[in-house]
Write a protein that holds these residues in place. Structure first.
Motif, PDB file in Angstrom:
ATOM      1  N   HIS A 112       4.437   2.013   1.659  1.00 21.28           N
ATOM      2  CA  HIS A 112       5.549   2.518   0.958  1.00 21.28           C
ATOM      3  C   HIS A 112       6.131   3.848   1.358  1.00 21.28           C
ATOM      4  CE1 HIS A 112       7.273   2.526  -3.016  1.00 21.28           C
ATOM      5  NE2 HIS A 112       6.821   3.815  -3.244  1.00 21.28           N
ATOM      6  N   THR A 118       0.874  -1.145   0.009  1.00 23.10           N
ATOM      7  CA  THR A 118       0.132   0.014   0.043  1.00 23.10           C
ATOM      8  C   THR A 118       0.782   1.045  -0.014  1.00 23.10           C
ATOM      9  OG1 THR A 118      -0.096   0.015   2.426  1.00 23.10           O
ATOM     10  CG2 THR A 118      -1.707  -1.243   1.443  1.00 23.10           C
ATOM     11  N   HIS A 119       0.266   2.252  -0.171  1.00 22.00           N
ATOM     12  CA  HIS A 119       1.090   3.564  -0.457  1.00 22.00           C
ATOM     13  C   HIS A 119       1.568   4.060   0.959  1.00 22.00           C
ATOM     14  CE1 HIS A 119       1.387   8.082  -1.797  1.00 22.00           C
ATOM     15  NE2 HIS A 119       2.313   7.566  -1.853  1.00 22.00           N
ATOM     16  N   GLU A 171       1.456   4.644  -9.812  1.00 21.83           N
ATOM     17  CA  GLU A 171       0.257   4.294  -9.491  1.00 21.83           C
ATOM     18  C   GLU A 171      -0.212   4.835  -8.246  1.00 21.83           C
ATOM     19  OE1 GLU A 171       3.386   1.284  -8.424  1.00 21.83           O
ATOM     20  OE2 GLU A 171       3.095   2.637  -9.927  1.00 21.83           O
ATOM     21  N   TYR A 172       0.720   5.895  -7.417  1.00 21.43           N
ATOM     22  CA  TYR A 172       0.280   6.360  -6.226  1.00 21.43           C
ATOM     23  C   TYR A 172      -0.194   7.731  -6.605  1.00 21.43           C
ATOM     24  CZ  TYR A 172       2.442   2.434  -3.795  1.00 21.43           C
ATOM     25  OH  TYR A 172       2.439   1.201  -3.404  1.00 21.43           O
ATOM     26  N   GLN A 185       3.683  13.369  -4.979  1.00 23.64           N
ATOM     27  CA  GLN A 185       4.646  12.408  -4.396  1.00 23.64           C
ATOM     28  C   GLN A 185       5.938  13.256  -3.648  1.00 23.64           C
ATOM     29  OE1 GLN A 185       4.622   8.278  -5.581  1.00 23.64           O
ATOM     30  NE2 GLN A 185       3.431   8.875  -7.260  1.00 23.64           N
TER      31      GLN A 185
END
Length: 210
Positions: free
Chosen positions: A6, A2-3, A141-142, A148
């Protein structure tokens, strides 16, 4: 993954690289010992500002350019090594290494801030982190890459502030004791100088191997 997981993994890598003694920490330590908490925190602010610059450079793709042009990267490593060695040698050769109680020779907080940016920007450890670790935590994908990068940059700045701020606080509190312990002052300054010159040797060796 999952983010959230991460980001936790990035935090672990980040803390590991920042708490490892190096030129940034030695710079903060030296300023806090010689100029007190105010100058130590100015040095911390400079290092954090340099970290923000590293994040912007990584986002702009400069890391990829350096990776594609090893000669340029090696030149940056060598420049950082020379600057680091000069600071370390100066500490080890000075008759009053930490210059405690000598306001006339003290660096101003503004100077400590500006030099802190330069020290951080010439820190090979930071470039290696941005080349080897940072890109792995920026995933399409995040969400938007810019968001980010901003989050990772904010995490970097926060960890730098906490770790180096603690170093500055501890060093400034030890300053009063060191003022009355001339031999201890000299030994500590020599140790910082050796740390800096050791970092310079490692940087030069990295550039030579490249």
């Amino acid at each position: 993954m999952t983010h959230t997981a991460h980001l936790w993994l990035y935090l672990v890598f980040l803390i590991g690289i920042i708490v490892l003694p190096g030129m940034d920490m030695a710079y903060v330590l030296g300023n806090a010992l010689s100029g007190g908490l105010r100058r130590g925190l100015a040095a911390v602010a400079g290092i954090v500002a340099g970290g923000v610059c590293h994040t912007l450079l990584a986002f702009a793709g400069v890391g990829a350019v350096l990776h594609a042009a090893p000669g340029l990267f090696n030149a940056m490593l060598l420049a950082g090594a020379i600057y680091l060695a000069w600071i370390g040698w100066s500490l080890m050769q000075s008759a009053s290494p930490l210059a405690l109680g000598a306001p006339a020779r003290a660096t101003s907080p503004a100077d400590a801030f500006v030099r802190g940016i330069a020290v951080c920007l010439m820190n090979p450890k930071a470039y290696l982190f941005m080349l080897a670790v940072f890109p792995q935590f920026v995933r399409p994908e995040y969400g938007p890459i810019a968001v980010q990068a901003a989050v990772l940059g904010a995490m970097t700045a926060a960890v730098q502030t906490v770790v180096y701020g603690a170093v500055a606080l501890a060093a400034s509190r030890a300053r009063g004791w060191l003022a009355g312990a001339g031999r201890s002052q000299v030994i500590l300054a020599r140790a910082i100088g050796l740390l800096l010159t050791g970092g310079a040797a490692w940087s030069a060796a990295s550039a030579w191997r490249g």
